[in-house]
Design an enzyme around this catalytic site. Sequence first.
Site, PDB file in Angstrom:
ATOM      1  N   VAL A   1      40.945 -40.599  23.692  1.00  7.30           N
ATOM      2  CA  VAL A   1      40.542 -41.894  24.252  1.00  7.30           C
ATOM      3  C   VAL A   1      39.161 -41.840  24.896  1.00  7.30           C
ATOM      4  O   VAL A   1      38.312 -42.716  24.645  1.00  7.30           O
ATOM      5  CB  VAL A   1      41.607 -42.436  25.241  1.00  7.30           C
ATOM      6  CG1 VAL A   1      41.906 -41.488  26.380  1.00  7.30           C
ATOM      7  CG2 VAL A   1      41.184 -43.786  25.806  1.00  7.30           C
TER       8      VAL A   1
ATOM      9  N   LYS B   1      38.558 -31.256  17.303  1.00  3.28           N
ATOM     10  CA  LYS B   1      38.990 -29.893  16.957  1.00  3.28           C
ATOM     11  C   LYS B   1      40.018 -29.903  15.828  1.00  3.28           C
ATOM     12  O   LYS B   1      40.071 -29.030  14.993  1.00  3.28           O
ATOM     13  CB  LYS B   1      39.558 -29.232  18.213  1.00  3.28           C
ATOM     14  CG  LYS B   1      39.711 -27.773  18.076  1.00  3.28           C
ATOM     15  CD  LYS B   1      39.906 -27.017  19.380  1.00  3.28           C
ATOM     16  CE  LYS B   1      40.692 -27.628  20.465  1.00  3.28           C
ATOM     17  NZ  LYS B   1      41.268 -26.594  21.344  1.00  3.28           N
TER      18      LYS B   1
ATOM     19  N   TRP C   1      49.540 -38.380  21.565  1.00  5.32           N
ATOM     20  CA  TRP C   1      50.881 -37.967  21.989  1.00  5.32           C
ATOM     21  C   TRP C   1      51.384 -38.760  23.201  1.00  5.32           C
ATOM     22  O   TRP C   1      52.539 -38.615  23.591  1.00  5.32           O
ATOM     23  CB  TRP C   1      50.875 -36.481  22.351  1.00  5.32           C
ATOM     24  CG  TRP C   1      50.939 -35.561  21.170  1.00  5.32           C
ATOM     25  CD1 TRP C   1      50.361 -35.738  19.950  1.00  5.32           C
ATOM     26  CD2 TRP C   1      51.615 -34.297  21.115  1.00  5.32           C
ATOM     27  NE1 TRP C   1      50.630 -34.658  19.145  1.00  5.32           N
ATOM     28  CE2 TRP C   1      51.393 -33.756  19.820  1.00  5.32           C
ATOM     29  CE3 TRP C   1      52.369 -33.561  22.025  1.00  5.32           C
ATOM     30  CZ2 TRP C   1      51.913 -32.513  19.430  1.00  5.32           C
ATOM     31  CZ3 TRP C   1      52.877 -32.329  21.628  1.00  5.32           C
ATOM     32  CH2 TRP C   1      52.653 -31.820  20.341  1.00  5.32           C
TER      33      TRP C   1
ATOM     34  N   GLY D   1      54.073 -43.122  27.577  1.00  9.49           N
ATOM     35  CA  GLY D   1      54.313 -44.159  28.577  1.00  9.49           C
ATOM     36  C   GLY D   1      53.425 -45.371  28.474  1.00  9.49           C
ATOM     37  O   GLY D   1      53.869 -46.476  28.163  1.00  9.49           O
TER      38      GLY D   1
ATOM     39  N   GLU E   1      56.543 -47.045  36.257  1.00  9.54           N
ATOM     40  CA  GLU E   1      56.614 -45.576  36.243  1.00  9.54           C
ATOM     41  C   GLU E   1      56.494 -45.060  37.666  1.00  9.54           C
ATOM     42  O   GLU E   1      56.213 -45.811  38.608  1.00  9.54           O
ATOM     43  CB  GLU E   1      55.515 -44.986  35.341  1.00  9.54           C
ATOM     44  CG  GLU E   1      55.777 -45.262  33.861  1.00  9.54           C
ATOM     45  CD  GLU E   1      54.756 -44.649  32.922  1.00  9.54           C
ATOM     46  OE1 GLU E   1      53.912 -43.852  33.361  1.00  9.54           O
ATOM     47  OE2 GLU E   1      54.810 -44.982  31.717  1.00  9.54           O
TER      48      GLU E   1
ATOM     49  N   HIS F   1      54.922 -32.524  34.557  1.00 11.54           N
ATOM     50  CA  HIS F   1      55.719 -33.719  34.286  1.00 11.54           C
ATOM     51  C   HIS F   1      57.183 -33.378  34.547  1.00 11.54           C
ATOM     52  O   HIS F   1      57.661 -32.329  34.126  1.00 11.54           O
ATOM     53  CB  HIS F   1      55.525 -34.161  32.834  1.00 11.54           C
ATOM     54  CG  HIS F   1      56.023 -35.547  32.570  1.00 11.54           C
ATOM     55  ND1 HIS F   1      57.370 -35.841  32.489  1.00 11.54           N
ATOM     56  CD2 HIS F   1      55.375 -36.717  32.387  1.00 11.54           C
ATOM     57  CE1 HIS F   1      57.503 -37.144  32.263  1.00 11.54           C
ATOM     58  NE2 HIS F   1      56.308 -37.694  32.195  1.00 11.54           N
TER      59      HIS F   1
ATOM     60  N   ARG G   1      55.095 -37.951  40.689  1.00 17.19           N
ATOM     61  CA  ARG G   1      55.508 -36.849  39.815  1.00 17.19           C
ATOM     62  C   ARG G   1      55.682 -35.511  40.503  1.00 17.19           C
ATOM     63  O   ARG G   1      56.587 -34.750  40.175  1.00 17.19           O
ATOM     64  CB  ARG G   1      54.416 -36.647  38.791  1.00 17.19           C
ATOM     65  CG  ARG G   1      54.829 -37.135  37.500  1.00 17.19           C
ATOM     66  CD  ARG G   1      53.732 -37.063  36.539  1.00 17.19           C
ATOM     67  NE  ARG G   1      53.927 -38.233  35.721  1.00 17.19           N
ATOM     68  CZ  ARG G   1      53.139 -38.624  34.767  1.00 17.19           C
ATOM     69  NH1 ARG G   1      52.071 -37.932  34.499  1.00 17.19           N
ATOM     70  NH2 ARG G   1      53.416 -39.684  34.087  1.00 17.19           N
TER      71      ARG G   1
ATOM     72  N   HIS H   1      51.612 -30.582  32.333  1.00 16.46           N
ATOM     73  CA  HIS H   1      51.342 -31.848  31.646  1.00 16.46           C
ATOM     74  C   HIS H   1      49.871 -32.231  31.680  1.00 16.46           C
ATOM     75  O   HIS H   1      49.324 -32.681  30.683  1.00 16.46           O
ATOM     76  CB  HIS H   1      52.177 -32.935  32.316  1.00 16.46           C
ATOM     77  CG  HIS H   1      52.086 -34.282  31.675  1.00 16.46           C
ATOM     78  ND1 HIS H   1      52.433 -34.500  30.371  1.00 16.46           N
ATOM     79  CD2 HIS H   1      51.702 -35.493  32.180  1.00 16.46           C
ATOM     80  CE1 HIS H   1      52.267 -35.788  30.069  1.00 16.46           C
ATOM     81  NE2 HIS H   1      51.810 -36.401  31.152  1.00 16.46           N
TER      82      HIS H   1
ATOM     83  N   GLU I   1      40.352 -35.979  30.553  1.00 14.03           N
ATOM     84  CA  GLU I   1      41.084 -34.920  31.261  1.00 14.03           C
ATOM     85  C   GLU I   1      40.208 -33.727  31.617  1.00 14.03           C
ATOM     86  O   GLU I   1      40.450 -33.048  32.618  1.00 14.03           O
ATOM     87  CB  GLU I   1      42.287 -34.462  30.417  1.00 14.03           C
ATOM     88  CG  GLU I   1      43.198 -33.505  31.171  1.00 14.03           C
ATOM     89  CD  GLU I   1      44.473 -33.170  30.424  1.00 14.03           C
ATOM     90  OE1 GLU I   1      44.744 -33.761  29.364  1.00 14.03           O
ATOM     91  OE2 GLU I   1      45.214 -32.302  30.932  1.00 14.03           O
TER      92      GLU I   1
ATOM     93  N   ARG J   1      47.900 -36.869  39.860  1.00 10.67           N
ATOM     94  CA  ARG J   1      47.584 -38.118  39.147  1.00 10.67           C
ATOM     95  C   ARG J   1      48.761 -39.085  39.162  1.00 10.67           C
ATOM     96  O   ARG J   1      49.911 -38.699  38.907  1.00 10.67           O
ATOM     97  CB  ARG J   1      47.223 -37.789  37.699  1.00 10.67           C
ATOM     98  CG  ARG J   1      46.948 -38.985  36.850  1.00 10.67           C
ATOM     99  CD  ARG J   1      46.429 -38.583  35.487  1.00 10.67           C
ATOM    100  NE  ARG J   1      47.406 -37.847  34.720  1.00 10.67           N
ATOM    101  CZ  ARG J   1      48.364 -38.410  33.998  1.00 10.67           C
ATOM    102  NH1 ARG J   1      48.509 -39.721  33.978  1.00 10.67           N
ATOM    103  NH2 ARG J   1      49.199 -37.675  33.312  1.00 10.67           N
TER     104      ARG J   1
ATOM    105  N   LEU K   1      45.041 -42.518  30.636  1.00 12.26           N
ATOM    106  CA  LEU K   1      44.422 -43.264  29.530  1.00 12.26           C
ATOM    107  C   LEU K   1      43.443 -44.290  30.096  1.00 12.26           C
ATOM    108  O   LEU K   1      42.367 -44.524  29.542  1.00 12.26           O
ATOM    109  CB  LEU K   1      45.497 -43.946  28.667  1.00 12.26           C
ATOM    110  CG  LEU K   1      46.463 -43.014  27.916  1.00 12.26           C
ATOM    111  CD1 LEU K   1      47.475 -43.824  27.104  1.00 12.26           C
ATOM    112  CD2 LEU K   1      45.739 -42.036  27.016  1.00 12.26           C
TER     113      LEU K   1
HETATM  114  C1  SIN Z   1      54.715 -40.420  30.473  1.00 14.18           C
HETATM  115  O1  SIN Z   1      54.850 -41.206  29.546  1.00 14.18           O
HETATM  116  O2  SIN Z   1      55.595 -40.131  31.261  1.00 14.18           O
HETATM  117  C2  SIN Z   1      53.387 -39.778  30.656  1.00 14.18           C
HETATM  118  C3  SIN Z   1      52.425 -40.749  31.148  1.00 14.18           C
HETATM  119  C4  SIN Z   1      51.326 -40.059  31.867  1.00 14.18           C
HETATM  120  O3  SIN Z   1      51.187 -38.853  31.809  1.00 14.18           O
HETATM  121  O4  SIN Z   1      50.590 -40.751  32.575  1.00 14.18           O
END
Ligand code: SIN
Length: 423
Positions: free
Chosen positions: A33, A53, A63, A66, A132, A252, A298, A357, A381, A392, A398
């Site tokens: 992104v 890469k 991948w 969320g 979340e 995570h 988290r 994560h 990142e 975070r 994203l």
């Molecule tokens: C997730 O979908 O739990 C990951 C989202 C994130 O890392 O912000």
Amino acid sequence: MEKLFDQRRYLIPFRSTLLPQIFTDTLVIGGGVAGLRAAIAASEHGEVIVLSKGELKNTNTAWAQGGISSVMDPGDGFLSHAEDTRTAGAGLCEAAVVDLVVERGPGLLEELISWGMRLDMDAAGRPLLGREGGHSASRIVHAGGDATGKELQRCLNEKTRTLANVRVFEKCFALDLITPSNGPGAPVVGAITHHPKFGLQMIWAKSTILASGGAGVLYRETTNPPLATADGLAMAYRAGATLCDMAFVQFHPTTLYLAGASRALITEAVRGHGGFLLDDAGRRFMQQVHPLAELAPRDVVSGAIVRQIAKQGGQHVWLDCRHLADFGARFPEIQALLKRFDLNPEVDLIPVHPAAHYMVGGVRTDGSARTDVPGLFAAGEVSATGLHGANRLASNSLLEGLVFGKIAGHAAAESRTANGRNG
Ligand code: SIN
């Protein structure tokens, strides 16, 4: 020309005069992104080369499950998103960066929609918003239920393909940043790369944007794809850039924990949608730990799970989704994953364990995505912008990639103009 390079600081020895030389205005290292958003912005000012890469469809961004956090509901507000970000970050976020990122979110999402990103929408055509951990409101936009990253990557890939002055080199590995003089202050002027077909090449650029992602694969248990091997961080360090907050690695809380299976992310949105964490006796244990229970930030949830596992023995706790009648519709990719292991979330508990994560620390940048090495910018990142503090907030990555990718793309071009190196 060989004398210009102090070979001791590079990963491998090379003879620059014997290598193919490629020239561009902006070199972007990374096709997720942040990298693609940077490339799109930089393409407004000149030629761009993007290095990926692997293949563009296999980035860490692709991948992501969320979603993208953004204030989209009139009942929500920037102050609230900023406050949640700072709380999750344990007081170590940079307030001005937090404000900048949350305030730019809605505009960047509108832009993605205008480029064809297919977000999940309600009947009135407004984005559906999930919840979340650490968020005090529902503000996570998503796509394909739990396939947000895949759709975001598709949209950015297609947008990038429409730009005649952007070339994407897939399966092209950046080995080192080029700094053709020694000592502090030596500018970055591109990268040495390896491609399985073309071998070593030198790509010279007036400015270079590092968007190479994180370091998850350094850990045995990780949610990251195999390409997340920290080489961007190492390259920047060898070129003299300052790395900071490297102790802040986010775990995570919920990856699928089955003996013999690789760890797979179970998005936090599952808990946002009402999933519970249970101990071996079938009791919820997060209610005693934090007022937000399963939706605490988290680090709190991951720590509580590790302590719970130590207390009860064994290797995991349980995620309970049996009461979520619409699980398959809301999380189709996870449903398909579980099915491969003969797990049916309507009847079975899901064994989960935390895993590495996200690298919160990284290459230190300022509000314009500049590193402390001339000619080198960083976004996503790999960077440490100050947004995340010590931890975070979910789905802020994203968003950060979009915001700082765009800033980096423009800033890289503007710095060339300011330095008179643009023409
Ligand atoms: C997730 O979908 O739990 C990951 C989202 C994130 O890392 O912000």
